[in-house]
Scaffold this active site. Structure first.
Site, PDB file in Angstrom:
ATOM      1  N   ASP A  87       0.867  -1.181   0.000  1.00  0.00           N
ATOM      2  CA  ASP A  87       0.000   0.000   0.000  1.00  0.00           C
ATOM      3  C   ASP A  87       0.897   1.222   0.000  1.00  0.00           C
ATOM      4  OD1 ASP A  87      -1.763   2.095   0.511  1.00  0.00           O
ATOM      5  OD2 ASP A  87      -2.044   1.556   2.625  1.00  0.00           O
ATOM      6  N   SER A  88       1.088   1.813  -1.180  1.00  0.00           N
ATOM      7  CA  SER A  88       1.964   2.969  -1.338  1.00  0.00           C
ATOM      8  C   SER A  88       1.125   4.238  -1.291  1.00  0.00           C
ATOM      9  CB  SER A  88       2.733   2.868  -2.671  1.00  0.00           C
ATOM     10  OG  SER A  88       3.570   3.982  -2.852  1.00  0.00           O
ATOM     11  N   ASP A 105      -6.488   2.891  -3.407  1.00  0.00           N
ATOM     12  CA  ASP A 105      -6.506   2.681  -1.952  1.00  0.00           C
ATOM     13  C   ASP A 105      -7.925   2.682  -1.406  1.00  0.00           C
ATOM     14  OD1 ASP A 105      -6.741   5.395  -2.616  1.00  0.00           O
ATOM     15  OD2 ASP A 105      -5.532   6.097  -0.919  1.00  0.00           O
ATOM     16  N   ARG A 106      -8.756   3.603  -1.908  1.00  0.00           N
ATOM     17  CA  ARG A 106     -10.156   3.639  -1.473  1.00  0.00           C
ATOM     18  C   ARG A 106     -10.888   2.368  -1.914  1.00  0.00           C
ATOM     19  NH1 ARG A 106     -12.480   9.164  -3.666  1.00  0.00           N
ATOM     20  NH2 ARG A 106     -14.290   8.656  -2.355  1.00  0.00           N
TER      21      ARG A 106
END
Length: 250
Positions: free
Chosen positions: A7-8, A100-101
């Protein structure tokens, strides 16, 4: 099966290494120190799958690609789809929704399979809503605690870093007033989305999930039920990896 989930984000890179969906390692590093990952990742058994959510910009993308070259494997760079892992995407432009969402929504849905307000507190805070039938209804993005502090510092020349401050319901000095206002704004945004769900659907949302590195600032001031999950994005990436693996096996 060994899987590396990455997760960047805007400020930090969070990662987990799994064997048969069981976490063996999990850690994070600031975006300024990605080079430190090389020594750690070189000790890992070559993953069968690398799955990545990356919203941190092109420079970080280039650095990550360089790091992944220690293994001869093509990473899966996820993006939001029209439907995946039980979640239907209602965004006007499906792939414009941040990866990410999308991963966080998938994690929330697969945990409860009921309506959720999904909150991720980082450099920005997102408050997204998913319905009882797994439809992502939409959500909001606002600056996180640190970003709001920087914004006020830049526009008013008040530097909270030089002051002692704490939250008060009725602050009586400038530093406390700024910090308390930030907390009120962020917690109030979550409360507002919960209320809007009830107003538009005629029933209360079933769950509120709170994740992200900035959640500790908000937790003492939340007076409604929340489920705290350390990193919803990583959890969602793991679900997506399982889905990809299943489809490959079929």
């Amino acid at each position: 099966m060994h899987c590396l989930a990455v997760d960047s984000g805007n400020s930090f890179l969070k990662w987990a290494y799994l064997e048969n969906n069981r976490k063996l390692l999990q850690n994070q590093v600031s975006n300024q120190e990605l080079h430190k990952l090389l020594d750690v990742w070189q000790t890992l058994k070559t993953p069968d799958m690398i799955i990545v959510s990356q919203v941190s910009g092109q420079r970080l993308n280039t650095q990550l690609k360089r790091l992944f070259k220690i293994w001869n494997i093509q990473p899966h760079w996820i993006c939001a789809l029209a439907k995946q892992c039980g979640v239907t995407n209602s965004y006007a432009n499906t792939d414009q929704l941040g990866s990410d969402r999308w991963a966080a929504l998938i994690a929330a849905w697969n945990k409860f399979h009921e309506s959720c307000v999904v909150v991720d507190v980082g450099t920005a805070m997102t408050v997204d809503v998913i319905s009882d039938d797994g439809v992502f209804l939409g959500g909001i993005i606002i600056p996180g605690t640190y970003s709001l502090q920087k914004c006020i510092q830049c526009t008013t020349h008040v530097n909270l870093n030089d002051m002692a401050y704490q939250y008060h319901a009725f602050p009586v000095n400038t530093a406390d007033a700024i910090y308390s206002g930030i907390i009120q704004a962020l917690v109030g945004s979550i409360e507002r989305m919960i209320q809007l769900y009830q107003f538009h659907h005629g029933m209360a949302v079933k769950h509120c999930l709170l994740s992200g590195g900035g959640r500790a600032d908000l937790l003492p001031h939340i007076n409604f039920d929340v489920t705290v999950i350390d990193n919803l994005v990583l959890e969602g990436l793991i679900h997506i990896a399982q889905d990809i693996q299943h489809k490959q096996n079929v």
